[in-house]
Structures are given as structure tokens and as C-alpha cells.
Design a protein around this motif. Structure first.
Motif, PDB file in Angstrom:
ATOM      1  N   LEU A 209       0.840  -1.203   0.000  1.00  0.00           N
ATOM      2  CA  LEU A 209       0.000   0.000   0.000  1.00  0.00           C
ATOM      3  C   LEU A 209       0.879   1.258   0.000  1.00  0.00           C
ATOM      4  O   LEU A 209       1.423   1.663  -0.999  1.00  0.00           O
ATOM      5  N   ALA A 210       1.026   1.886   1.173  1.00  0.00           N
ATOM      6  CA  ALA A 210       1.805   3.118   1.230  1.00  0.00           C
ATOM      7  C   ALA A 210       3.283   2.738   1.171  1.00  0.00           C
ATOM      8  O   ALA A 210       3.806   2.157   2.097  1.00  0.00           O
ATOM      9  N   SER A 211       3.913   3.056   0.048  1.00  0.00           N
ATOM     10  CA  SER A 211       5.336   2.747  -0.046  1.00  0.00           C
ATOM     11  C   SER A 211       6.107   3.880   0.602  1.00  0.00           C
ATOM     12  O   SER A 211       5.565   4.820   1.117  1.00  0.00           O
ATOM     13  N   GLY A 212       7.395   3.798   0.557  1.00  0.00           N
ATOM     14  CA  GLY A 212       8.204   4.847   1.179  1.00  0.00           C
ATOM     15  C   GLY A 212       8.477   4.443   2.602  1.00  0.00           C
ATOM     16  O   GLY A 212       7.631   3.886   3.283  1.00  0.00           O
TER      17      GLY A 212
ATOM     18  N   SER B  89       8.955   4.619   6.450  1.00  0.00           N
ATOM     19  CA  SER B  89       8.446   5.439   7.543  1.00  0.00           C
ATOM     20  C   SER B  89       9.621   5.975   8.334  1.00  0.00           C
ATOM     21  O   SER B  89      10.530   5.260   8.695  1.00  0.00           O
TER      22      SER B  89
ATOM     23  N   LYS C 282      -4.032  14.423  -4.315  1.00  0.00           N
ATOM     24  CA  LYS C 282      -5.208  13.618  -4.631  1.00  0.00           C
ATOM     25  C   LYS C 282      -6.085  14.309  -5.678  1.00  0.00           C
ATOM     26  O   LYS C 282      -6.530  13.688  -6.638  1.00  0.00           O
TER      27      LYS C 282
ATOM     28  N   ALA D  11       5.189   8.065  -0.873  1.00  0.00           N
ATOM     29  CA  ALA D  11       4.064   7.302  -0.323  1.00  0.00           C
ATOM     30  C   ALA D  11       2.746   7.775  -0.930  1.00  0.00           C
ATOM     31  O   ALA D  11       1.919   6.968  -1.361  1.00  0.00           O
TER      32      ALA D  11
ATOM     33  N   GLU E  45       0.271   5.637  -3.285  1.00  0.00           N
ATOM     34  CA  GLU E  45      -1.095   5.415  -2.817  1.00  0.00           C
ATOM     35  C   GLU E  45      -2.107   5.865  -3.870  1.00  0.00           C
ATOM     36  O   GLU E  45      -3.177   5.276  -3.996  1.00  0.00           O
TER      37      GLU E  45
ATOM     38  N   SER F 180      -8.069  -1.685  -0.738  1.00  0.00           N
ATOM     39  CA  SER F 180      -6.929  -1.633  -1.656  1.00  0.00           C
ATOM     40  C   SER F 180      -6.351  -3.027  -1.874  1.00  0.00           C
ATOM     41  O   SER F 180      -6.550  -3.929  -1.076  1.00  0.00           O
TER      42      SER F 180
ATOM     43  N   GLN G  54      -0.056  -3.255   7.112  1.00  0.00           N
ATOM     44  CA  GLN G  54      -0.391  -2.201   6.146  1.00  0.00           C
ATOM     45  C   GLN G  54      -1.060  -1.019   6.838  1.00  0.00           C
ATOM     46  O   GLN G  54      -0.823   0.132   6.499  1.00  0.00           O
TER      47      GLN G  54
ATOM     48  N   LYS H 295       1.475   1.074   8.582  1.00  0.00           N
ATOM     49  CA  LYS H 295       2.242   1.820   7.586  1.00  0.00           C
ATOM     50  C   LYS H 295       1.440   3.037   7.099  1.00  0.00           C
ATOM     51  O   LYS H 295       1.962   4.145   7.020  1.00  0.00           O
ATOM     52  N   LEU H 296       0.172   2.799   6.804  1.00  0.00           N
ATOM     53  CA  LEU H 296      -0.691   3.887   6.342  1.00  0.00           C
ATOM     54  C   LEU H 296      -0.756   4.989   7.398  1.00  0.00           C
ATOM     55  O   LEU H 296      -0.608   6.180   7.094  1.00  0.00           O
TER      56      LEU H 296
ATOM     57  N   SER I  11       1.338   5.652   9.706  1.00  0.00           N
ATOM     58  CA  SER I  11       2.610   6.306   9.988  1.00  0.00           C
ATOM     59  C   SER I  11       2.913   7.399   8.964  1.00  0.00           C
ATOM     60  O   SER I  11       3.619   8.354   9.280  1.00  0.00           O
ATOM     61  N   VAL I  12       2.366   7.292   7.756  1.00  0.00           N
ATOM     62  CA  VAL I  12       2.557   8.353   6.764  1.00  0.00           C
ATOM     63  C   VAL I  12       1.917   9.654   7.272  1.00  0.00           C
ATOM     64  O   VAL I  12       2.416  10.742   7.018  1.00  0.00           O
TER      65      VAL I  12
END
Lengths: 459, 459
Positions: free
Chosen positions: A1-4, A6, A132, A157, A161, B136, B302, B305-306, B308-309
């Protein structure tokens, strides 16, 4: 999902569970969290927020009149005079007016319209919202978003996303991490083959790289954005954090206006600010604003709709933002203390920026550009090939391997350069300069000792 | 982009610009914004947040010891003892512990694990995050999300934003808006033909419909979710707002445990709570939590992670949430005042719920189910066919036409049923019961007069 990666992973090895570690304390130099590193809140800001929180205090003689004046103004902007009411999704009107006045003062009189100001839940929230809006609804060809490398991982991220394409342009490490328009052009032209580049993200002062862009550089970028019809996203949250002599913060908005109507009537620009950085360091309030100009009315409608689903930004964060843009002025009771506190923080940061640069550059196999602004060092580190091999055996990026070793042996927590992006074959880490001076010196000495031993071990 | 009607549109006609309106004041009965309608904050909550904001007040004799105790505990959980530090993305540990204890007390001893608690930026943020995670990564067949009709438009907006499929199940208006499992089954079976239904959303007590689900109903729903392997998303933000005799709030978590290990070891459940509703009405703090059980470890990863962004939820909102779950207890200095304030708000709401139901049911062509809980009436209104035609000529939904007329003629702002969804050919509006009793009576009289005139005009 959210890459990058943390930046605030809590999976740090805390030395517990019976395994003896060669350090007594984990020093979290991984994240720009000023108060956690001992920086004290600005008294005036907290007084105003406390007064808004518990208005009985408005009768207390122990709060200064100028703080009470600010608090009354904010409460008058709140439904039922309470921080507990929802506000307009765009934020409290009088605070947006204060933001606009602040921008006008900052930019030497360039007009700012409160209608173009949106209060946000920290800058991150504004950046995600704008991305977005700009990315969605793009049917066939995927939207390209240009970001600097190294970058702050919120960008990668958010782009991932939103299923957009990350278009990298590289900052010039040999040239103090400057942005070069030729490199922008290269990146854009290559990207056009496989996506539709629409947004150009700039971080100034840079994170993690700490460079402060020159006026000339900003003009070049604006001309390029105008020419290529790119939406300019200017992350300016470190606008108060400029340390090097000869460096000065120039807002994209100001330069855009000074370049004339052909530019300022056409280039779409969003600029972001926050309560989290600067001299306040109020990360926990999640306060921020964005100014958006030349946004297409239809896109603006979508933005308002998106923001309204989230109801409103946290109101105490809005109040904190108000004090950042509307601090005590000369003649007011709290002015002297405010200036003293503000300058103490900023002078300290400037001192630590220089100290960090100097100490890193004394370590063999480490090179560190001047920390012109922001609050991080991003030194380049030489990693011997034997260490690279061992990292590969552990399925780790070499700089991740290095940072894990550093943590295990010294308790110092920094973020590997691979979390931000870097030129292939180069290695870095990001370290904040937020620890108090004495602690920072010890920390840098420890990094030095570690690095020398690391070089010896893997020679 | 974000579909679904915004409940807090600021495009209300404010009677300005020289056009004389037949009212002196716009009454915003469109949104559950308690303080804006005159409800006073809970003193203890604000004292604790003020103490955390400006810790100098910890030395002030004008704050009670129990509030100071709470504030010290919260500050000890913050980096550098400051609300200005980032917290863990999941929220401050000791507050998550307090939430877990609250849930255990609420649910008669059913265990709650702080590790399963996530503090959020209001409940909306938690709901959006969970939906994002569940939706997702679903490659081929689009994810179906079952929601009640009428629903709270956050759901339709989030589903549309995430490109999932909204699967409607209808609440039974003839039966006090009860949820019927046969209707769930019908909706699910039809949806299976065109999507992959994975999530079942429940709002209890209901928004906008105000019903409180019986224990039997909840058992049926849980059995259904277990049978069909649906993720249960229980929006329980009105858990303190139950008014009708014989009605009681049962949490899905509690009933799930009482149904035995086959259920509580298998059914995935997320439950949401908030500082915004209940007796506190602290919407502006954007405080909330979710408890998530049986979440697959990979999905949990996931989620972390989401979150934490976004760094962390606003810390003063976390502090406010702490007081909701950890209020004064008997024997503490602030207990008497706290209980008095809490009961005053809740008794008032109960009185207004009954008053509203009774008065609506006296209006010809209006039918209103009992307001068993939450803070809204959702009366069904008869709209004559001549009015329906005129609405069509204006390209408006008939109930939108009705609500616009109501606003223009009385200054009363309510939300048309079409913003929440309703059975084809039926019309409703949602009105909060938050105005003070005397104002609410006048408001209801005005609605009555308006409605009778409306029926006459379009007879």
C-alpha cells in the motif's frame, strides 16, 4: 500500500529483553521532533491555546493581555465560542485572514487572499489533499509527479497510494544539493514517454538535504513550470529555518509575482507551511496551512468537497497556526519574551548546523554539504565493498545495514539514505540536529568512532 | 471525486446582500455540532487539556488535583513531556491503555488489548483508514461494502473515493428503522453477481435514523458476518446517546465475545468511538479511537504503515479522548460536577428527543419514528405531486427542494433525505435535536407552520 520508508518506525531495538547493549540510551535523531529532543514550547503560543481551551483563564491575572486578545479573537471565530465546535472545512475565517496578512508581510506586500488559504492537519494533510485532487480523474495516461531525489518520503508514499507515477529529478550533491533546471528538463522529457507529468514538487529549504534555493534558481523553476504548464507544489515548511550566511528564504509566491503578470496570472502554485518546524516545533498540534493560487474553479470545487468529508482540521492546531502567523509585535507585553525564545531556538539550530557540518567533514569517508537550512544533516558515507557484500547477504540496502549497525552499537537512530532516494552507488543517512548542543557533540563523536571502526572492520 | 452530500455545506443563504428574508437568524440544525448550538464543554475535560497545554498551570491552586493527576499522566506519555511532540502513529500508550480499560468496564469485563486500539483524528479518519486498507490491493473483482440506507455520507464518499462498490441494505422504517438480517442477505446475494462484498458497515445507534439495535439483532448480524466472512465495521460513536426506555447500547465486541470462541476467534471487527458526540460534543478536537480485533497480521502491518505516513493524530485530541474514557470517579474531587454536567446534557437530549418525535407526529403529512438514540430526527415527509413536479423543473430532488424552501422561508437549515439515501419515492430530512429546548420548540413550530403552508400551496 503506502510505499516509502516510515521515518518514525517504532521498531527500534530498545536494548531490552535481557540482551545487554553497548549503550544506555537510544537517541532518536531520526525524526524532526523538536520538543521530544528537549526544545521548550514558545510560551505565548501555549498561553493562547490554553486560554482558548479553558476560557475561565481569561479572568486570570497570570496571563498577559496580548495573549488574551489573541484568544478572544480566535474564540469569536468559533461556533459557540468553543474550540469544540466544527469550523468551516477550510478553517476559521479570522485565522485565514491572519495567514494572508502574514504572507503579505513575509513577501514584501505581495497580496494574499484569505479565500486562497486552507488550514490543514499539518502540512502533510494539505500535500496529500492537493496531490489527490490533481491526480484523480486522469483517465488514460497516468499522472506523473516530479519530486526531488533525495525527497521526503511523504511524497513517494502519496504518489504510490494514488497510483500516479513518481518522476525523479536529482539534486546536485556536488553543488550543495542545488536544483538544476537542466536536470528538471531531462527528467520531464524522459517521463513524457510513459506518463503525463502534471505536478512539480519542490522542497525549499530542502528535506533531507538542507539546501536553501537561490532567487535565480526559483526564477528558473517558475519559468520552467510556466513553459511546461506544470502545477508547482512548494513545500516551504522550513521557511523560518535558514542558517548559512548569504542564504535567504524566498517564497515561490513572491518570486512568481515579481516575474510579472504573464507568470502570476498563469502558474498554478500551492505553498505549504506548518506549526511543526520553524522555531515552534509544535508537531503534535497538527497545524498547518496551504495557499493555493490560480487553481481552476472546478478543481477548487473538488478540493472543497474533499476537505468537507474530513469535516475540519483540529481546532487547537488552527489556533496554534494563528500564533505562528500572528505573534506578539513590538509594544506588546509578550514581545520581549517571545523574541528571546524564538531567537534562542534559531540561534541554537544555526550553531548546531555548523557544528554538525564541521564534525562530519572531519570523519574520513564522510562528506557533508553545508546545512544551509531545515534541521537535518544528510552526509554521504563511504561504505567499503566488504560491508556492501555483507549487507546483500542480509538482504539489506548497504546504508540500512550501516544504520542498523550504528543503532546496535551506539543507540543512535538515524534514517538510511535509501529511504529518501539517492544516486545509485552513493550512500547517506539523515540525522536531525535537534539534540541539545552538548548531547549532539557526544552523538557526533560516537558516530565518528563508529564509522572509523566500521571502515576498519570491513577494510 | 468524493461523492455524497456534504452535511456542513457553507453555501447557506445567509439572508444578506440587501434581499430581505422572512427570518432574522439561520438556525443550523444540519450538523451534530453541539457546542455551536450552545452546549457547554465538560469542565473537567477542558481543565485537563489546558493543564497539558500550559503545564505552568500544574502549580495553580485553581485547578483540582484529579485533573492535574490526569494531565501529568498524559504528559508523561508524551516525548519531552510536551503535547507538541509527535506520538506513536497508533497514539500515546497510556491513553490506549485507558481506552482498553474503558472498553472492559463498558463490556462487563470482556478483555480489551491496548495493542488493538488505535487513536484517530475523529472517528471519520479511522473509518476511512480501515476502508482504505480493506479495499486496496483487491485486483480483479471490485470490493463491495455494505452500508445501511439511510447512511451517514462519509461512507458513500469513502467508498466512491476508493473506487469500491456501495452495496445498499435498507433499514426498516415501518419497524423503527430496525436492521433485518433477511434484508442483509438479499442485498449480499444480489451484490455477489457484480462485486466481491467484504465489509459490512453498521451504525448503532443509527445516524441519521436514531434507532438503537437490540441484542437479538446484533447477534443475528454477527452470525451473518461470521457465515459470510464479512469484516464488521461497527460505527458506535453514539454509544452514550441512548434515550428511549427499554433501549440499551450493546457493543458488537461484547456480544461477539458472549457468542463464544467460534465467533470471537474468527469474526474481524472494527469499532469506532469519538470525542465529538456523546455528552462531550468536542468535535473540534478531532479525537477518536478504533478497536480492531482479529485483523490479519499482514493487513495490520499495512494499517500501521498507512497511519505512519500521517505521522500521528492531533495530541490534544488524544488527551480529550483520554478524559472521555477516564473521567472522574466517585471519591475524586471533580466527580460531582462532572456527573452533574454529563447528566444535564444527556437528560436534556432525552427530553428533546421525545419532544421532537411528539411534535413531528402532530404535523399532518409527517411521520417520525422514536428517536431512541444519537442526536437526530429523520422524519418522513409527504411531498405533494405538484411540488415534486416543480422540484423536477428546477432539477432538484423533491426533498432538496423542500429543504431549500424551508431554509428560505424560516432560516432553518436541515439536510434532505436524499443526502443519506432513502427508499425510492419516500422523502425525509435530518434535523439535529441540539438547539436548546426553548429554541427547539420554536423551531419545530416553525417547521409545522411551514409544512402546512407547503401542503396548501402545492395541494
Amino acid at each position: 500500500l503506502a510505499s516509502g520508508l516510515s521515518l518514525k518506525s517504532n521498531t527500534v531495538v530498545h536494548g531490552g529483553k535481557g540482551i545487554k547493549k553497548p549503550f544506555t540510551e537510544v537517541i532518536k535523531a531520526n525524526i524532526g521532533d523538536a520538543h521530544a529532543m528537549g526544545q521548550r514550547p514558545i510560551t505565548f503560543l501555549r498561553q493562547v491555546v490554553a486560554l482558548c481551551t479553558y476560557p475561565n483563564l481569561l479572568d486570570s491575572p497570570s496571563f498577559p493581555e496580548d495573549a488574551k486578545k489573541r484568544a478572544r479573537r480566535i474564540l469569536q471565530g468559533c461556533g459557540g465560542n468553543s474550540l469544540g465546535s466544527y469550523t468551516a472545512s477550510q478553517g476559521i475565517n479570522c485565522i485565514r485572514e491572519d495567514v494572508a496578512s502574514y504572507i503579505e508581510r513575509r513577501d514584501g506586500g505581495v497580496p494574499a487572499d484569505p479565500d486562497n488559504i486552507y488550514l490543514t492537519t499539518g502540512a502533510s494533510d494539505g500535500i496529500s489533499a492537493i496531490l489527490k485532487i490533481l491526480i484523480s480523474g486522469d483517465g488514460k495516461s497516468r499522472t506523473g509527479v516530479m519530486i526531488p531525489i533525495p525527497q521526503y518520503p511523504l511524497y513517494s508514499a502519496a504518489i504510490s497510494e494514488l497510483d500516479a507515477i513518481q518522476v525523479n529529478y536529482y539534486l546536485d550533491e556536488e553543488n550543495c544539493w542545488a536544483l538544476n533546471v537542466n536536470e528538471l528538463r531531462r527528467a520531464l522529457n524522459e517521463a513524457k514517454a510513459y506518463c503525463n507529468p502534471k505536478v512539480l514538487c519542490i522542497i525549499n529549504p530542502g528535506n533531507p538535504t538542507g539546501q536553501v534555493q537561490s532567487r535565480k534558481c526559483i526564477e528558473d523553476v517558475i519559468h520552467f513550470a510556466w513553459e511546461e504548464k506544470l502545477f508547482l507544489l512548494a513545500d516551504e515548511v522550513y521557511q523560518d529555518n535558514v542558517y548559512s550566511e548569504g542564504c535567504q528564504f524566498h517564497s515561490f509566491k513572491k518570486i512568481l509575482y515579481e516575474m510579472g503578470p504573464e507568470y502570476y496570472n498563469n502558474v498554478e502554485l500551492a505553498s505549504f507551511h506548518s506549526t511543526s518546524k520553524g522555531y515552534m516545533g509544535e508537531c503534535g498540534y497538527r497545524g498547518g496551512y496551504m495557499e493555493v493560487i490560480n487553481l481552476h474553479p472546478e478543481i477548487k470545487g473538488q478540493l472543497v468537497k474533499l476537505l468537507s468529508v474530513r469535516l475540519c482540521p483540529p481546532v487547537s492546531g488552527q489556533a496554534a497556526m494563528d500564533i505562528v502567523v500572528n505573534p506578539p509585535v513590538p509594544g506588546e507585553e509578550s514581545y520581549a519574551q517571545f523574541i528571546k525564545e524564538k531567537e534562542s531556538v534559531l540561534n541554537n539550530l544555526a550553531k548546531k548546523a555548523k557544528l554538525t557540518e564541521d564534525m562530519f567533514n572531519k570523519i574520513p569517508g564522510v562528506h557533508c554539504n553545508p546545512l544551509q537550512g531545515a534541521m537535518y544533516a544528510f552526509p554521504r558515507i563511504f561504505i567499503p565493498s566488504k560491508a556492501i557484500e555483507e549487507a546483500k547477504a542480509h538482504k539489506m540496502a548497504p546504508d540500512m545495514f550501516y544504520c542498523m549497525k550504528l543503532l546496535e552499537e551506539t543507540g543512535i537512530c538515524v534514517v538510511p539514505g535509501s529511504g529518501f532516494g539517492q544516486r545509485e552507488g552513493t550512500y547517506h543517512f539523515r540525522m536531525t540536529i535537534l539534540p541539545p548542543v552538548e548531547k549532539l557533540k557526544i552523538l557526533l563523536e560516537k558516530v565518528k568512532d563508529f564509522h572509523i571502526k566500521f571502515l576498519e572492520k570491513y577494510a
